[in-house]
Design a protein around this motif. Structure first.
Motif, mmCIF file in Angstrom:
data_model
loop_
_atom_site.group_PDB
_atom_site.id
_atom_site.type_symbol
_atom_site.label_atom_id
_atom_site.label_comp_id
_atom_site.label_asym_id
_atom_site.label_seq_id
_atom_site.Cartn_x
_atom_site.Cartn_y
_atom_site.Cartn_z
ATOM 1 N N ARG A 9 0.817 -1.203 0.000
ATOM 2 C CA ARG A 9 0.000 0.000 0.000
ATOM 3 C C ARG A 9 0.847 1.247 0.000
ATOM 4 O O ARG A 9 1.834 1.336 0.711
ATOM 5 N N SER A 10 0.447 2.239 -0.770
ATOM 6 C CA SER A 10 1.265 3.448 -0.883
ATOM 7 C C SER A 10 1.014 4.443 0.228
ATOM 8 O O SER A 10 1.876 5.220 0.561
ATOM 9 N N ASP A 11 -0.157 4.448 0.787
ATOM 10 C CA ASP A 11 -0.510 5.458 1.792
ATOM 11 C C ASP A 11 -1.319 4.768 2.873
ATOM 12 O O ASP A 11 -2.519 4.716 2.814
ATOM 13 N N PRO A 12 -0.647 4.168 3.875
ATOM 14 C CA PRO A 12 -1.329 3.308 4.829
ATOM 15 C C PRO A 12 -2.563 3.929 5.462
ATOM 16 O O PRO A 12 -3.524 3.259 5.752
ATOM 17 N N ILE A 13 -2.531 5.221 5.684
ATOM 18 C CA ILE A 13 -3.679 5.835 6.341
ATOM 19 C C ILE A 13 -4.782 6.138 5.350
ATOM 20 O O ILE A 13 -5.942 5.917 5.601
ATOM 21 N N SER A 14 -4.409 6.621 4.178
ATOM 22 C CA SER A 14 -5.444 7.032 3.245
ATOM 23 C C SER A 14 -6.040 5.868 2.502
ATOM 24 O O SER A 14 -7.124 5.933 1.988
ATOM 25 N N VAL A 15 -5.305 4.785 2.434
ATOM 26 C CA VAL A 15 -5.826 3.641 1.725
ATOM 27 C C VAL A 15 -5.715 2.428 2.622
ATOM 28 O O VAL A 15 -5.351 1.361 2.189
ATOM 29 N N ALA A 16 -6.061 2.620 3.876
ATOM 30 C CA ALA A 16 -5.876 1.581 4.866
ATOM 31 C C ALA A 16 -6.385 0.220 4.454
ATOM 32 O O ALA A 16 -5.793 -0.768 4.779
ATOM 33 N N PRO A 17 -7.519 0.152 3.727
ATOM 34 C CA PRO A 17 -8.010 -1.171 3.428
ATOM 35 C C PRO A 17 -7.377 -1.851 2.246
ATOM 36 O O PRO A 17 -8.059 -2.455 1.496
ATOM 37 N N ARG A 18 -6.124 -1.744 1.991
ATOM 38 C CA ARG A 18 -5.517 -2.498 0.917
ATOM 39 C C ARG A 18 -4.028 -2.477 0.952
ATOM 40 O O ARG A 18 -3.414 -1.810 1.699
ATOM 41 N N THR A 492 -8.637 5.224 -2.734
ATOM 42 C CA THR A 492 -8.035 4.380 -3.742
ATOM 43 C C THR A 492 -8.015 5.033 -5.115
ATOM 44 O O THR A 492 -7.083 4.836 -5.891
ATOM 45 N N VAL A 493 -9.032 5.806 -5.436
ATOM 46 C CA VAL A 493 -9.142 6.385 -6.775
ATOM 47 C C VAL A 493 -8.699 7.849 -6.770
ATOM 48 O O VAL A 493 -7.689 8.214 -7.384
ATOM 49 N N VAL A 494 -9.426 8.698 -6.053
ATOM 50 C CA VAL A 494 -9.121 10.129 -6.076
ATOM 51 C C VAL A 494 -7.741 10.410 -5.481
ATOM 52 O O VAL A 494 -6.922 11.136 -6.077
ATOM 53 N N ARG A 495 -7.473 9.865 -4.325
ATOM 54 C CA ARG A 495 -6.209 10.183 -3.656
ATOM 55 C C ARG A 495 -5.008 9.649 -4.436
ATOM 56 O O ARG A 495 -3.978 10.313 -4.528
ATOM 57 N N GLN A 496 -5.137 8.469 -5.008
ATOM 58 C CA GLN A 496 -4.002 7.918 -5.758
ATOM 59 C C GLN A 496 -3.754 8.691 -7.053
ATOM 60 O O GLN A 496 -2.610 8.859 -7.474
ATOM 61 N N ILE A 497 -4.801 9.170 -7.692
ATOM 62 C CA ILE A 497 -4.603 9.999 -8.877
ATOM 63 C C ILE A 497 -3.992 11.347 -8.480
ATOM 64 O O ILE A 497 -3.166 11.914 -9.201
#
Length: 636
Positions: A9-18, A492-497
């Motif tokens: 996972r690239s951003d443990p807090i922002s994308v915690a579920p993956r 997963t979508v907005v933050r990663q883009i």
């Protein structure tokens, strides 16, 4: 080296579920782990008992295991013999002889991959231990030296003319098996350098990019974050950003800012050096723009990625901007601060979920879709293939590491007992199932491009979420569940883009000269403001938060693969729910079994989907918008 992918996972807090795939094509991720004993932090107070810790002995018993040294010695002897036999002679080989050569090459590469998998997992298990760092570095240097004897093979294959290669295919059924691997290898043909330059770059990797990666990892692993009088690990401090108490979140946020801010010159130096390093290599390899190399590795066209990014950016107002304005009202705040982004919702049930219950929820959801998927998933729990315990020095976030097909994958997560951790488990298990199924293709053909590696993980997560949502009758709890899912999808979508946009701006500007940490902060704040919208009022200290995201260091421009995978799965899951594709489960598992033998157009064709269609991405984003519509209809 043809290492397979690891998923993190690239951003443990922002994308915690993956967790996602953390490696480039042709290179292995540096983000795995180990741990053979329980520390006091492993007590599982929030998780209902002791948490599982993996056993890496299926790879090697210890760093001193004689089998490890024997494997490396054998690989070195075989690599030298392989070079003596084949270097400079590939053009004259028959199709059958070339197929035999590729088979021999795969065997040596898998032996090296097994050793490196072990080293990566050991290092990730406790990057604070200097012995682990030395072991991993020494192993990297040895494997790099051995693989130098093999480097000629792929370079020489790419010098074969298309007509030569097609003649060999026509004369050999055995060579047909390797057509997908050769197809993907030859994507890089226009960007290949001379043999001498390729060998130099290969051997200098251990003192170049890999060394800077190690510095980043060891710095993060050794850091502590001051939070309300406590000294926490980075992982534990990031977890506090989703605490129900706003004062705790604020204290954690300020502690993270302080910890990373005090080291921001180091993180800026690492980032500047690696961005310049990438520019130099991209220029020599004649890549038109900084993201082009990643797109080639992902086997996806530049215009497909551009269409995805454009669709997401244009959807910011109807997705993240709209949702976070609702969340601010929900929390009774005029403006959200950055530490409110992952705040629990008022109706969210934050009662700890014991580990056994999390396992049951995930396996039941998998089983309702496919008995085979659940059976494969159960192996990870029946055997010591998962490390979920909490301890200092362990990698933060979560990942799935496939190791090699002759062994099995390992999963890492940090289980805090929250509902998001259950979704992380569902996500990582999806990767594990995918890796097991694809492993039957063999070492060279089992790895998938990053853009497809998220398919099974996001689909497994969606299965689990839908099962839980369909079973919930209470309107308030359903709304809270929907909101939680929306947040995960936005992450997963907005933050990663937004992360991808940040990298693009940074790498473009780095070509004009070194960036100060103040300028990097400005770029970070720009993309955060654009993507999260008017609900937020960002404090200046948020300007250092780019510095803890490992994907910027380990796998530049990787992050869009999350959005690619999420939107793809939204469309795929919609087809499944609609029941418009007969025998969906079999076709889905066949897609996973294909590994890297097929590209996205071929994989999606049985489901009537096409990622090159401009409307494809809109379908995936409409799913998120639909969830927000449903929440909005309930009133805030």
């Amino acid at each position: 080296m043809a290492y397979m992918q690891t998923v993190t996972r690239s951003d443990p807090i922002s994308v915690a579920p993956r967790s996602a795939v953390d490696s480039a094509a042709g290179g292995r991720s540096l983000r795995p782990l180990t741990g053979a004993t329980l520390s006091p932090l492993d007590s599982g107070a929030a998780s209902g008992g002791p948490l599982p810790v993996w056993d890496l002995s299926d790879l090697y018993r210890s760093p001193e295991d004689p089998a490890l040294g024997a494997d490396l010695d054998r690989a070195e002897a075989e690599a030298k013999a392989f070079s003596d036999q084949h270097a400079g002679r590939l053009a004259g080989l028959s199709g059958d002889a070339l197929a035999e050569a590729i088979t021999a090459y795969e065997r040596i590469e898998e032996r090296l991959g097994r050793a490196m998998s072990y080293g990566q997992l050991v290092f990730s298990g406790d990057a604070q231990d200097p012995a682990n760092g030395r072991f991993y570095q020494t192993l990297q240097e040895r494997v790099t030296a051995i693989s130098s004897h093999l480097l000629f093979f792929t370079l020489e294959l790419n010098r074969l003319e298309e007509a030569q290669l097609e003649e060999k295919f026509a004369a050999s059924q055995a060579l047909q098996r390797w057509r997908p691997w050769l197809r993907d290898l030859r994507v890089f043909r226009p960007h290949q350098l001379s043999d001498e330059l390729e060998k130099l770059l290969h051997e200098k990797e251990v003192t170049g990019r890999s060394a800077w990666n190690r510095l980043f990892d060891e710095t993060i692993a050794g850091m502590t974050v001051p939070v309300a009088g406590e000294e926490l690990t980075v992982s534990a401090a990031l977890n506090k950003l989703s605490d129900r108490d706003r004062k705790v979140r604020e204290a954690a946020a300020k502690g993270i800012s302080e910890a990373f801010g005090s080291r921001i010159r180091l993180f800026s130096l690492i980032t500047n050096v690696l961005a310049k390093d990438k520019e130099i290599i991209d220029t020599w390899r004649r890549y038109p723009r900084p993201t082009s190399a990643r797109n080639r590795a992902n086997m996806v066209e530049d215009d497909v990625v551009d269409a995805l990014v454009k669709a997401v950016v244009e959807s910011y107002p109807r997705l993240s901007h709209r949702y976070y304005l609702m969340k601010a009202k929900w929390l009774g705040l005029e403006k959200l601060q950055h530490w409110d982004r992952n705040a629990p919702l008022p109706d969210e049930d934050d009662k700890p979920i014991p580990w056994p219950e999390a396992v049951d929820r995930v396996l039941q959801s998998y089983g309702a879709f496919s008995h085979e998927m659940a059976e494969i998933g159960r192996r990870f729990f029946d055997r010591p293939w998962i490390d979920a315990a909490l301890r200092p020095g362990k990698a933060s976030g979560a990942f799935a590491h496939p190791t090699v097909p002759s062994v099995h994958p390992y999963l890492l997560l940090n289980y805090h007992g929250k509902s998001r951790d259950v979704m992380t488990l569902a996500h990582e298990l999806g990767h594990g199932v995918h890796q097991v199924l694809a492993g039957k293709q063999g070492y060279l053909l089992s790895g998938t491009p990053l853009t497809l590696a998220e398919t099974a993980s996001v689909f497994g997560e969606m299965l689990t979420f839908r099962a839980l949502l369909d079973a919930e009758a209470d309107p308030k709890r359903r709304r809270a569940m929907l909101a939680g899912k929306v947040e995960d999808m936005l992450n997963t979508v907005v933050r990663q883009i937004a992360f991808y946009r940040f990298e693009t701006l940074l790498h473009d500007e780095r070509r004009k000269g070194e960036l100060s940490h103040e300028r990097i902060a400005e770029l970070w704040m720009q993309v955060q403001t654009e993507s999260l919208g008017p609900a937020f009022e960002f404090t200046p200290d948020y300007g250092v938060y780019w510095s803890y995201i490992p994907h910027f260091i380990h796998t530049p421009f990787y992050v869009y693969a999350y959005a690619f995978g999420d939107c793809l799965v939204n469309a795929l899951y919609g087809v499944y729910r609609d029941g418009t594709v007969p025998d969906f489960q079999r076709k889905y598992l066949d897609m996973l079994r294909a590994g890297g033998t097929l590209r996205h157009k071929e994989l999606l064709a049985p489901f009537g989907l096409d990622a090159s269609d401009p409307n494809f991405w809109k379908k995936g984003l409409d799913v998120i918008a639909g969830f927000i519509d449903e929440i909005e209809a309930t009133g805030v």
